[in-house]
Design a protein around this motif. Structure first.
Motif, short mmCIF file in Angstrom:
data_model
loop_
_atom_site.label_atom_id
_atom_site.label_comp_id
_atom_site.label_asym_id
_atom_site.label_seq_id
_atom_site.Cartn_x
_atom_site.Cartn_y
_atom_site.Cartn_z
N GLY A 344 44.19 22.53 -14.08
CA GLY A 344 45.07 23.40 -13.30
C GLY A 344 44.68 23.61 -11.86
O GLY A 344 45.39 24.30 -11.12
N PHE A 345 43.56 23.03 -11.40
CA PHE A 345 43.18 23.15 -10.00
C PHE A 345 43.90 22.08 -9.18
O PHE A 345 43.71 20.88 -9.40
N ARG A 346 44.73 22.48 -8.23
CA ARG A 346 45.49 21.52 -7.44
C ARG A 346 44.58 20.66 -6.59
O ARG A 346 44.80 19.45 -6.46
N HIS A 347 43.59 21.25 -5.95
CA HIS A 347 42.65 20.53 -5.10
C HIS A 347 41.24 20.68 -5.67
O HIS A 347 40.82 21.79 -6.00
N VAL A 348 40.54 19.55 -5.78
CA VAL A 348 39.16 19.58 -6.25
C VAL A 348 38.31 18.75 -5.29
O VAL A 348 38.63 17.59 -5.01
N VAL A 349 37.25 19.35 -4.77
CA VAL A 349 36.26 18.63 -3.98
C VAL A 349 34.99 18.56 -4.82
O VAL A 349 34.51 19.59 -5.31
N ALA A 350 34.48 17.36 -5.01
CA ALA A 350 33.30 17.19 -5.86
C ALA A 350 32.49 16.00 -5.38
O ALA A 350 32.95 15.20 -4.55
N THR A 351 31.29 15.88 -5.92
CA THR A 351 30.44 14.73 -5.60
C THR A 351 30.40 13.79 -6.80
O THR A 351 30.46 14.23 -7.96
N LEU A 352 30.32 12.49 -6.52
CA LEU A 352 30.31 11.49 -7.57
C LEU A 352 28.96 11.37 -8.26
O LEU A 352 28.86 10.80 -9.35
N TRP A 353 27.91 11.84 -7.59
CA TRP A 353 26.58 11.85 -8.20
C TRP A 353 25.78 12.95 -7.54
O TRP A 353 26.22 13.60 -6.60
N SER A 354 24.57 13.19 -8.06
CA SER A 354 23.73 14.25 -7.51
C SER A 354 23.38 13.96 -6.06
O SER A 354 23.03 12.84 -5.70
N VAL A 355 23.49 14.99 -5.25
CA VAL A 355 23.14 14.87 -3.84
C VAL A 355 22.04 15.87 -3.54
O VAL A 355 21.82 16.83 -4.29
N LEU A 356 21.36 15.64 -2.42
CA LEU A 356 20.32 16.57 -2.03
C LEU A 356 20.93 17.94 -1.72
O LEU A 356 22.00 18.03 -1.14
N ASP A 357 20.23 18.97 -2.13
CA ASP A 357 20.72 20.33 -2.02
C ASP A 357 21.13 20.69 -0.59
O ASP A 357 22.17 21.29 -0.36
N ALA A 358 20.31 20.30 0.38
CA ALA A 358 20.60 20.65 1.77
C ALA A 358 21.87 19.96 2.26
O ALA A 358 22.67 20.54 3.01
N GLU A 359 22.07 18.70 1.84
CA GLU A 359 23.26 17.96 2.25
C GLU A 359 24.52 18.59 1.66
O GLU A 359 25.56 18.70 2.32
N ALA A 360 24.43 19.01 0.39
CA ALA A 360 25.58 19.64 -0.25
C ALA A 360 25.97 20.92 0.49
O ALA A 360 27.15 21.18 0.72
N ALA A 361 24.97 21.71 0.88
CA ALA A 361 25.25 22.96 1.60
C ALA A 361 25.83 22.67 2.98
O ALA A 361 26.72 23.39 3.45
N GLN A 362 25.35 21.61 3.61
CA GLN A 362 25.84 21.25 4.95
C GLN A 362 27.31 20.85 4.91
O GLN A 362 28.12 21.30 5.75
#
Length: 412
Positions: A344-362
């Motif tokens: 039911g979420f129209r828009h989803v932003v996600a990562t395809l694999w684990s990323v470094l925590d700092a990069e995800a926050a950035q």
């Protein structure tokens, strides 16, 4: 008497009566508005509206031939892909998953290795770059050339959009990042804004006008897990929470650490149109319903999320990962992002694999600063916001595709 002609005749009469009853019930259902195609293959004219915002590219992979089907608002065109075969796709995807698995293992161990190790190019980055070049040459460049996107848009031009609808193992690949990134302009990310859709029907549904929602539902739900047993720490969860708090002010609900339980998240979901999950996620490629996000007391599965009626605008998964390493490639795979989109979420932003925590926050900061104004989130600009955030990250790490490749948008 069993086996007698009379019993046989009775069985036949019973089956015929049940068949007539079934046909009558199906016709009754099809007479209801909105159910005209019940149990029928969808008609093409009902699927073409999926391309109302831009072309949808279906990459079909089979043992007989491979093609790109370009869906436009009024027609479907075909591009043969002679350099693509089912066997080659399988080999490339397995190699890609192996590289991603290596990268993911390092992230989960808390390692942040430099690109060059002992004077040699990191195998992970090299393998990812090779995969991006192969996709560019095999199907991404021919498709974009066919669409007329042969160069980056001019500075004063609006960025064109393309929706990718891959099939089979191709659903696991970062098509949005395909390209020869050593050559200016020779990459998907340099020519178009990319989004994904699991099916044409899902995109048609996501494009439907949203019903009016209660004022209280225009809120952000923040779910954060800085520490999760058996997983790498995510210290930047607090950074992301501060970001959400600053941008949405009092217009958000925080559930962090012990407060982020399965029951409490599910209880809060209906009152929030937007959700941000700063926690680890797990995908199950063979049974997507068992994938989900890890909260304080276990896995909040796709089944859990889909069990309740929920129509959300936006979900951001910061730190999810794919199932890689020793995976038997399924004929069809549904990513966690696509599964959440189905819930039911129209828009989803996600990562395809684990990323470094700092990069995800950035990346989260750059996306939200483009979308959030006065405590309100403009979800329909999610793809554009992510596109520019990822391009900025690529400029900062041009030789490390593992840093900027994983981020993807699913939805209209």
């Amino acid at each position: 008497m069993p086996g007698s002609p009379e019993r046989f005749t009775q069985d036949v009469d019973r089956r015929m009566a049940l068949a007539r009853e079934w046909d009558d019930l199906v016709e009754q259902v099809r007479a209801i508005e909105g159910f005209e195609d019940f149990l029928r293959p969808p008609r093409l004219e009902t699927l073409l509206p999926a391309a109302s915002g831009g072309p949808v590219v279906i990459i079909n992979v089979s043992r007989w031939r491979c093609d790109a089907l370009i869906v436009h608002p009024t027609e479907v065109t075909t591009i043969p892909l002679p350099d693509l075969t089912q066997d080659i796709v399988g080999e490339r995807v397995e190699s890609y998953l192996g590289a991603v698995g290596d990268r993911q293992s390092r992230v989960l161990r808390g390692e942040n290795r430099d690109l060059v190790v002992n004077g040699a190019t990191d195998d992970v980055e090299s393998n990812l770059d090779d995969c991006l070049r192969w996709m560019w040459d095999s199907f991404a460049r021919p498709v974009l050339d066919h669409l007329g996107h042969m160069a980056p848009p001019a500075a004063d031009e609006k960025w064109p959009r393309v929706w990718w609808c891959p099939t089979g193992p191709l659903t696991l690949l970062p098509i949005h990042a395909a390209g020869d990134h050593a050559t200016p302009g020779a990459a998907v990310i340099d020519r178009v804004i990319s989004s994904y859709t699991p099916t044409l029907r899902a995109l048609v549904e996501a494009r439907r006008p949203q019903p009016d929602t209660e004022a209280g539902a225009a809120r952000m739900l923040f779910v954060g897990m800085p520490e999760t047993p058996g997983q790498a720490s995510l210290p930047n969860v607090h950074v992301e929470e501060s970001l959400v708090k600053r941008l949405f002010d009092k217009n958000y609900t925080p559930l962090t650490g012990p407060d982020a339980t399965r029951d409490e998240v599910l209880r809060q979901m209906p009152g929030h149109r937007w959700a941000h999950f700063a926690c680890h996620g797990e995908q199950n490629l063979t049974d997507p319903s068992h994938g989900g996000v890890l909260v304080h007391d276990g896995m909040l599965t796709v089944t859990d999320l889909s069990a309740q009626q929920h129509r959300g605008d936006f979900a951001y998964l910061s730190g999810c990962k794919t199932a890689v390493g020793g995976v038997t490639l399924p004929d069809e795979a549904i990513t966690l992002a696509a599964a959440l989109h189905y819930t039911g979420f129209r828009h989803v932003v996600a990562t395809l694999w684990s990323v470094l925590d700092a990069e995800a926050a950035q990346v989260a900061q750059r996306v939200y600063e483009r979308l959030a104004h006065d405590g309100v989130l403009d979800a329909d600009r999610a793809a554009e916001a992510l596109h520019h955030a990822v391009r900025e990250l690529r400029r900062e790490h041009p030789d490390r595709p593992s840093v900027w490749t994983p981020f993807a948008h699913t939805g209209p």
